[in-house]
Scaffold this active site. Structure first.
Site, mmCIF file in Angstrom:
data_model
loop_
_atom_site.group_PDB
_atom_site.id
_atom_site.type_symbol
_atom_site.label_atom_id
_atom_site.label_comp_id
_atom_site.label_asym_id
_atom_site.label_seq_id
_atom_site.Cartn_x
_atom_site.Cartn_y
_atom_site.Cartn_z
ATOM 1 N N SER A 32 7.726 -5.176 6.830
ATOM 2 C CA SER A 32 7.446 -6.179 7.868
ATOM 3 C C SER A 32 8.179 -7.489 7.630
ATOM 4 O O SER A 32 7.576 -8.529 7.340
ATOM 5 C CB SER A 32 5.939 -6.410 7.962
ATOM 6 N N ASP A 61 5.262 -3.707 11.009
ATOM 7 C CA ASP A 61 3.826 -3.512 11.252
ATOM 8 C C ASP A 61 3.481 -3.454 12.748
ATOM 9 O O ASP A 61 2.552 -2.756 13.154
ATOM 10 C CB ASP A 61 2.998 -4.600 10.548
ATOM 11 N N ARG A 100 0.808 -1.212 0.000
ATOM 12 C CA ARG A 100 0.000 0.000 0.000
ATOM 13 C C ARG A 100 0.838 1.257 0.000
ATOM 14 O O ARG A 100 1.941 1.280 0.563
ATOM 15 C CB ARG A 100 -0.905 0.035 1.230
#
Ligand code: ADP
Ligand code: MG
Length: 430
Positions: free
Chosen positions: A107, A161, A45
């Protein structure tokens, strides 16, 4: 108290306890526009946010799929792709050429040397690009960004994350001091007092630091073997990275469905499920964690359509009472997951000794499983009596948290704080 350190000195701690180099949370003065990238979850994203007095006043996000050949090809191509997505994103929003600070959620296991240097330790999940392990993901991303004329962006923070979830949690509730991921995998990050961090190298004016526990790998040195079952062994043997990520494999979303299936397989073999034969129960991945959580949800509602469907899809010859077996096993694997996470949360609440601690949690397993939250509320209160807490869902901590960290890093930089020079190893030992 020993947090994850093996009693046996020949078996070193399996907890990395990485320094995040984030010494402070939001102070409410953060203003400006920031970008964020979130790589390593189910989607890749790009986010654009506007902050005013530490609050989001605008948020925009685009989702991209990272093609398989880029996930498994040369690292340079992957980072070029990330820069290309950023370029499309800024072009679409007419933000080309403007200077932005960017927070990068990456992550994967990494060792941070500063807030904006993250050395990849190993690829996990579906990624395995050449030429990146041992390299700084921020330099690689910056290099790809600088190749593009329409981008004037500096990556000023890298995080994972879990850290993003903690920071997002603190945005929602300033008493948040612990962030947890319960999605595909599991991990936690908490606020530690610098004085309690062993091997803290160099001087640092800060009193606290966000520490990324990397608890997914807890037990990789064998300290959790005493709770290991034959079904955990089976799940581990079928996994991508065998003999690692012990704790995560005990309940992570990627594994709970297979754990459930392996128990059913044993029961079928022993004549305790079905009328002989194992059907498709031996097929790895044939039952998902979503099925487990849906069986749990329906059990609570007096329904059993999903348990029925699971038995049919497993092509077992079965009878009505087998439905109860499925519901019972779904309850057991779910309970064990909630119990294990709650134990760690209980230890951390005791360790942090805060008058109240909000625990921010993100990830689909936590969000969708109907019993995880109530079980955790009950169990944590039992394990950490006298330590008030709240569980709070911090949806999209990995994306928005990265933008918040970029803003914090920007503030620290403007205030002259150093986020780049201190080298530390954050092993805690009491
Ligand atoms: P990621 O961890 O990749 O960022 P998520 O937080 O969405 O992504 O977690 C995905 C994991 O959540 C998957 O492994 C899946 O098994 C699990 N999951 C998805 N939906 C559900 C559900 N309804 N109940 C329980 N687990 C779920
Ligand atoms: Mg995620």
């Amino acid at each position: 108290m020993r947090l994850g350190l093996a009693e046996n000195p020949e078996r070193p701690s399996s907890l990395l306890m990485e320094n995040t180099f984030i010494p402070q949370l939001l102070d409410g003065t953060e203003c400006g526009e920031y970008l964020a990238l979130d790589l390593g979850g189910t989607n890749f994203r790009v986010l654009y946010v506007v902050l005013k007095d530490g609050k989001f006043v605008e948020e925009n996000v685009d989702y991209f799929e990272v093609p398989r050949e880029l996930r498994l090809g040369p690292g340079e191509d992957l980072f070029d792709f990330l820069a290309q997505c950023l370029s499309e994103f800024v072009q679409k929003r007419k933000l080309c050429g403007r200077n932005f600070k960017l927070g990068f959620t990456f992550s994967f296991p990494m060792t941070q040397k500063s807030l904006d240097v993250g050395i990849l330790v190993s690829w996990t999940k579906s990624f395995n690009c050449s030429g990146v392990v041992g390299q700084d993901a921020v330099s690689m991303l910056n290099k790809a960004i600088h190749k593009r004329d329409n981008l004037n962006i500096d990556v000023n923070a890298i995080l994972n994350d879990t850290t993003g979830t903690l920071v997002m949690g603190s945005y929602l509730d300033h008493r948040c001091a612990l962030g947890i991921i319960m999605g595909t995998g599991s991990n936690g990050a908490y606020i530690e007092k610098v004085e309690r961090i062993e091997k803290w190298l160099g001087k640092h004016p800060e009193k606290e630091m966000l520490v990324d526990i990397e608890w997914g790998a807890f037990g990789d040195n064998g300290v959790l073997d005493f709770i290991r079952t034959q079904w955990d062994n089976a799940v581990d043997e079928q996994s991508l990275l065998v003999h690692s990520y012990t704790f995560e494999k005990y309940y992570g979303g990627k594994y709970m469905g297979d754990l459930f299936r392996e128990v059913l397989l044993t029961l079928a073999k022993e004549g305790c499920l079905g009328k002989g034969g194992v059907g498709k129960l031996a097929t790895h991945g044939s039952i998902t964690t979503t099925t487990v959580s849906t069986i749990e949800k329906e059990s609570m509602e007096g329904e059993q359509a999903t348990a029925r469907k699971a038995l049919e899809e497993a092509e077992l010859e079965w009878e009505e009472e087998d439905l109860e077996v499925l519901k019972y096993v779904a309850g057991l694997v779910s309970y064990r997951g909630a119990l294990l996470v709650s134990l760690l949360v209980g230890v951390l609440l005791q360790r942090m000794e805060r008058p109240h601690c909000t625990v921010a949690i993100d990830g689909s397993l936590y969000r969708h499983h109907p019993r995880i939250r109530p079980l955790m509320e009950h169990l944590i209160a039992k394990f950490a009596p006298g330590h008030p807490f709240d569980l709070r869902q911090a949806h999209d901590g990995s994306g928005k948290g990265a933008a918040l960290v970029a803003a914090i890093a920007d503030r620290l930089h403007k205030n002259g704080a150093t986020t780049t020079t201190t080298t530390t190893t954050t092993t805690t030992n009491d």
